[in-house]
Design a protein around this motif. Structure first.
Motif, mmCIF file in Angstrom:
data_model
loop_
_atom_site.group_PDB
_atom_site.id
_atom_site.type_symbol
_atom_site.label_atom_id
_atom_site.label_comp_id
_atom_site.label_asym_id
_atom_site.label_seq_id
_atom_site.Cartn_x
_atom_site.Cartn_y
_atom_site.Cartn_z
ATOM 1 N N VAL B 280 13.587 -25.137 -15.009
ATOM 2 C CA VAL B 280 13.795 -23.756 -14.922
ATOM 3 C C VAL B 280 13.483 -22.638 -14.201
ATOM 4 N N TYR B 281 11.927 -23.110 -14.121
ATOM 5 C CA TYR B 281 10.579 -22.295 -13.283
ATOM 6 C C TYR B 281 11.097 -22.594 -11.635
ATOM 7 N N GLY B 284 14.275 -21.595 -10.786
ATOM 8 C CA GLY B 284 14.608 -20.199 -10.647
ATOM 9 C C GLY B 284 13.677 -19.450 -10.056
ATOM 10 N N SER B 293 19.141 -21.714 -12.039
ATOM 11 C CA SER B 293 18.049 -21.766 -13.620
ATOM 12 C C SER B 293 18.949 -21.037 -14.804
ATOM 13 N N THR B 294 19.503 -19.506 -14.705
ATOM 14 C CA THR B 294 20.013 -18.964 -16.146
ATOM 15 C C THR B 294 20.887 -19.433 -16.939
ATOM 16 N N SER B 297 18.971 -22.874 -18.537
ATOM 17 C CA SER B 297 17.898 -21.743 -19.603
ATOM 18 C C SER B 297 18.530 -21.781 -20.815
#
Lengths: 298, 324
Positions: B280-281, B284, B293-294, B297
């Motif tokens: 995700v990091y 994103g 990424s959202t 997550s």
């Protein structure tokens, strides 16, 4: 008589076992830190030859000298101190601003407001949506991006609120209010001084959180001269490892540089960890008390 | 006797109604009054309220970019709606199953190993009769909790270094543990225990401090050994807290801390260290693929939320404890 003797013996035996367990565990936990401390004042070649298990070899403060001579570490240290002080004051004030009103049993809408805050403990927008709103509110590259997006620490807020409800005598508060003290006045004059145990626990929690935080700064503070200490140390502790192993194959001036890097690693660990390790034992006795009073639901 | 009963009953009813009316009057009359009386309290709540609204609730609203093709120039609601496209892309990505598996396993093994240790430790510390040793033990055990993840990971790297690292010195080997996928979970969990097992004791020790000491006296008179005292007095006293803690941890099984994994990850240990939070990091923030990424997550959050609700329901069924 015989039975009593026997009892004493088994008690003594279990005493010994307990002491052995506790001492062993204490040593296991303390040793890595001790080893780093010893290594930080030793010749790095002796460290890597395994000569510093118990005592330093060729005592030197070179490592610490280079740590404090390094501009980026120095800036990082200064930044971390600044962020820790401002962040702690901010967080604790915010905590009291929520916990005190929510501890008032006659506050209309108390339950609804509590839920409003508690929801954020279980559900959040996640990394990117939060990042986007921080960006939109113009906080990227601003120190306040470390504090504001965190909102209220709900778990701590509940601890403080429960402390207010359980450990501060209601009669004192009532007496003050009968004497014409407003609720805000009661908070400042009665509740605040009486809540010092939980306050000190919260101060330490916040201090530790801000002193050790680097992820927030990694995302929101792209400018390297705003980086807090842990983020600066990332270059030394995490990134250099690969290059250090490569460097060891190269001789000459590079080896000297490599030796320095290794010393700085140990020294910077001590420098980064020391302030909190020195500070927390002073409030340690409040941890259990504060947790106890706070954990009981009021 | 026969006459007295209805008389008493009437009197009781009268009083009951009178009190009810009084209470109602007081309530209706004071609601406005109470709000006005508490104006200072609402003022105090204002700033935290606004902060929470802006930085916690607006991001929740922003989650919808997981279903849109977010373009900064168009804003959140102006971006094109793409439905489940990002989720489809995630589930068809080659490492998807690996990441889900790694996230779950890292967390599950972590729980399995690190959960019992604080319980055992606090039972031992609590029975320790030497006050000074007790204090020193506690102080030392709490210490690692106060060290930054960054510093902990730096220490791990130093200790595991293939050339002259402490572990290799002790074992007499020169293995590079951080490049071995098989060692990653052990490193992660062992260092986690070292750092937080002591801290985990606090809540248990606080609970044990509430145990009535007369129970110990009675047990001593009955000739109970220390072990028996632990098993029959301390452990039952801890049980509610243990269950509560277990349930809470089970509810956050998919919630693996990002920091340590990210710092300890190398290209060579990715087979076990590749977890959702790191992905995700990377997607994103590093690659600026905001919507994708959202979505990833959100998937993780939803699973977590389901776990939490299930666990909460179970807790409610078997005890009076409830969290959500």
């Amino acid at each position: 008589m015989k039975k009593a003797n026997k009892l004493g013996l088994s008690d003594r035996l279990s005493d010994i076992i307990l002491v052995v367990i506790c001492v062993a565990v204490t040593l296991i936990v303390a040793y890595p830190l001790y080893y780093v401390l010893v290594a930080s004042v030793s010749n790095p070649y002796d460290v890597y030859a395994g000569k510093t298990f118990l005592l330093p070899s060729e005592f030197t403060l070179e490592g610490y000298k280079s740590v404090f001579a390094d501009d980026s570490i120095f800036t990082g240290y200064f930044n971390s101190i600044k962020y820790t002080i401002i962040g702690t004051v901010y967080s604790v004030v915010l905590l009291y601003m929520v916990a005190y009103p929510l501890a008032q049993k006659d506050l209309p809408g108390r339950k609804l407001i509590s839920i409003f805050f508690i929801v954020t403990m279980y559900f959040g927008g996640g990394l990117v949506p939060t990042y986007l709103i921080v960006k939109q509110t113009g906080l990227i590259g601003n120190m306040w991006s470390l504090f504001l997006p965190g909102g209220v620490s709900v778990a701590n807020m509940i601890l403080v609120k429960n402390y207010f409800q359980n450990s501060i005598p209601g009669e004192l508060v009532e007496a003050a209010q009968i004497d014409g003290c407003t609720k805000l006045g009661t908070l400042l004059k009665i509740v605040l001084p009486l809540s010092l145990p939980i306050l000190s626990v919260m101060v330490v929690f916040s201090m530790v959180a801000y002193w050790n935080d680097w992820f927030t700064a990694l995302i929101y503070l792209p400018n390297s001269d705003m980086a807090p200490l842990p983020l600066v140390l990332r270059n030394i502790l995490i990134k250099s490892s690969a290059s250090a192993t490569q460097a060891s194959t190269i001789s000459g001036g590079y080896a000297e540089l490599n030796k320095m890097t290794e010393m700085i690693k140990f020294a910077s660990i001590i420098v980064a960890a020391a302030p909190m390790l020195i500070a927390y034992p002073f409030v340690q006795k409040y941890f259990e008390k504060g947790m106890m009073a706070g954990a009981v639901k009021g | 006797m026969a006459r007295e009963v209805p008389f008493n009953f009437l009197k009781f009813m009268k009083r009951f109604i009178k009190q009810g009316v009084k209470a109602m009057k007081k309530n209706t009359k004071s609601l406005k009054m109470r709000i006005i009386e508490n104006w200072q309290m609402y003022l105090l709540l204002l700033i935290p309220f606004v902060l929470t609204l802006v930085y916690k609730y607006i991001p929740m609203y922003g989650i919808q970019i997981a279903f849109r093709d977010f373009k900064a120039s168009r804003g959140i609601t102006g971006s094109e709606w793409v439905g489940l496209e990002w989720f489809r892309r995630f589930f068809s990505s080659p490492n998807c199953m690996r990441m889900i598996k790694n996230t779950f396993l890292l967390s599950a093994y972590s729980l399995l190993w690190s959960f019992p240790i604080p319980i055992i430790l606090s039972l031992c510390i609590n029975q320790l009769r030497f006050k000074k040793l007790k204090r020193v033990t506690q102080t030392v055990l709490y210490a690692p909790h106060f060290i930054s993840t960054m510093v902990i990971c730096g220490m791990i790297k130093i200790f595991l270094s293939p050339s002259g690292g402490l572990v290799n010195l002790i074992l007499g080997t020169n293995a590079d543990f951080l490049t071995e996928a098989g060692a990653f979970r052990t490193i992660y969990i062992a260092s986690g225990i070292w750092q937080d097992a002591g801290w985990g004791c606090i809540i248990y020790l606080a609970t044990l401090a509430t145990v009535d000491t007369s129970l110990y006296e009675a047990a001593k008179v009955d000739g109970a050994s220390v072990l028996q005292r632990i098993l029959h007095i301390d452990l039952p006293a801890l049980l509610p807290m243990i269950v509560l803690n277990l349930i809470m941890s089970a509810g956050s099984l998919m919630n693996v801390g990002f920091e340590k994994v990210w710092l300890l990850q190398t290209d060579l240990n990715k087979a076990t260290s590749d977890i959702i939070a790191v992905y995700v990091y990377e997607q994103g923030i590093e690659n600026a693929k905001y919507s994708y990424s959202t979505a990833v997550s959100l998937f993780n959050t939803v699973i977590n939320l389901i776990l939490l609700l299930v666990v909460n329901k179970i807790a409610k069924k078997y005890s009076d404890v409830e969290f959500v």
